[in-house]
Design an enzyme around this catalytic site. Sequence first.
Site, PDB file in Angstrom:
ATOM      1  N   TYR A   1      -3.416  -2.599   2.444  1.00 57.98           N
ATOM      2  CA  TYR A   1      -3.042  -1.406   1.674  1.00 57.98           C
ATOM      3  C   TYR A   1      -4.300  -0.664   1.200  1.00 57.98           C
ATOM      4  O   TYR A   1      -4.401   0.569   1.316  1.00 57.98           O
ATOM      5  CB  TYR A   1      -2.178  -1.850   0.494  1.00 57.98           C
ATOM      6  CG  TYR A   1      -1.598  -0.732  -0.336  1.00 57.98           C
ATOM      7  CD1 TYR A   1      -0.537   0.034   0.145  1.00 57.98           C
ATOM      8  CD2 TYR A   1      -2.090  -0.447  -1.611  1.00 57.98           C
ATOM      9  CE1 TYR A   1       0.020   1.055  -0.629  1.00 57.98           C
ATOM     10  CE2 TYR A   1      -1.552   0.559  -2.385  1.00 57.98           C
ATOM     11  CZ  TYR A   1      -0.497   1.311  -1.896  1.00 57.98           C
ATOM     12  OH  TYR A   1       0.043   2.317  -2.663  1.00 57.98           O
TER      13      TYR A   1
ATOM     14  N   LYS B   1      -5.356   3.158   2.177  1.00 57.37           N
ATOM     15  CA  LYS B   1      -5.491   4.226   1.175  1.00 57.37           C
ATOM     16  C   LYS B   1      -6.939   4.705   1.070  1.00 57.37           C
ATOM     17  O   LYS B   1      -7.188   5.896   0.849  1.00 57.37           O
ATOM     18  CB  LYS B   1      -4.969   3.746  -0.184  1.00 57.37           C
ATOM     19  CG  LYS B   1      -3.465   3.427  -0.187  1.00 57.37           C
ATOM     20  CD  LYS B   1      -2.620   4.647   0.153  1.00 57.37           C
ATOM     21  CE  LYS B   1      -1.132   4.394  -0.036  1.00 57.37           C
ATOM     22  NZ  LYS B   1      -0.309   5.572   0.259  1.00 57.37           N
TER      23      LYS B   1
END
Length: 247
Positions: free
Chosen positions: A155, A159
Site C-alpha cells: 500500500y 501511494k
Amino acid sequence: MDMLKGKVAVITGAARGIGREIALTFARNGAGVACIDLDLGGIKEVAEEIKVIGGKSSSFKCDISNSGEVEEVFASILQEFPQIDILINNAGITKDNLLIRMSEDEWDSVLRVNLKGAFNCTKVISKHMIKKRQGKIINIASIIGLIGNAGQVNYAASKGGLIAFTKSVAKELASRNVNVNAIAPGFIRTKMTDSLIDEVKNEMLKRIPLAKFGNPSDVANTAIFLASTLSDYITGQVITVDGGMVM
Ligand code: NAP
C-alpha cells in the site's frame, strides 16, 4: 453553493466511503458526476441520491486496473456528458501483511488497482483534457505514501508511487492548463478503516494532534477546492488531510 456549476467530474471508487462523499459534494455544488466502481449496485444508489439533489449522474461498472475496460468506459461517459473537466482517482484497496509473509498476489493486486488504475484513467482522460486545454486531476493518495507503515509495504509503495506520478503528470500537463494534485488522507472513517481492531485505532488516535478521526467530508471539502477555480495556481502538490499527523 455552485463552485462546480457546469463542470463534469469522473470519480472512481464512488460506491462508498470517500468516493461516494466526493460524488455527493460535487453534485451539491452543481457538477455532473460520472461514478465508476466495481460495485454497480452501490454507484446506482449514489446516482439516485444525486437525482434527489437535482443533479445529473451516471453509473459505470469498471475495473480500473483493466486498461481496455477503462478506455471503453470513458468513451461511454463522453456519450452521456459533453466533456470531462475533473478526474478523481479515488478507488483503492489494501491487502496488509508483513513483508516476509506478503504473497506476490497481495503485492501485485494493490499496485494494480492503486497505481496502475490511476495510470489507466489519467492516460485516457489526459488526451481529452489536453485537447480542451483545461482540466483538474486529483489523486487520492495517503499519508502512508509519505511516511510508510509496517504491514503495508504494498500500500505504501502504491501511494508513494501515486504521489510521484502526480508530480510527473503535473509537469507534463501544466502547459496545457491541466492541474494535477494529490490529497493524502490520514485516518478517515470508512469501511476500509472500520475493520481495524480497537487497539490499532486507539494507538492511531494518540498520534493525531487534533485528537479525532477524519470523516469522508474532510477529504471531499479539500477535493472541491482542488477541483474549483480557487486552486487554479496550484499544481503538483500533496495536501495532507490528517488532523496534523504529518507536519
Ligand atoms: P473503501 O470504502 O474501501 O471504498 C473503495 C471503493 O473503491 C469501493 O467501492 C471499491 O469497490 C472500489 N474499488 C476497489 N477496487 C476497484 C477497482 N479495481 N475498480 C473500480 N473500483 C474499485 O475506501 P475509502 O476508505 O473510501 O478510500 C478511498 C481512497 O482513499 C482509497 O484510495 C484509499 O486508499 C484512500 N485513503 C483512505 C483512507 C482512510 O482512512 N479511509 C486513508 C488514506 C487514503 P468494491 O467494494 O466493489 O471493491
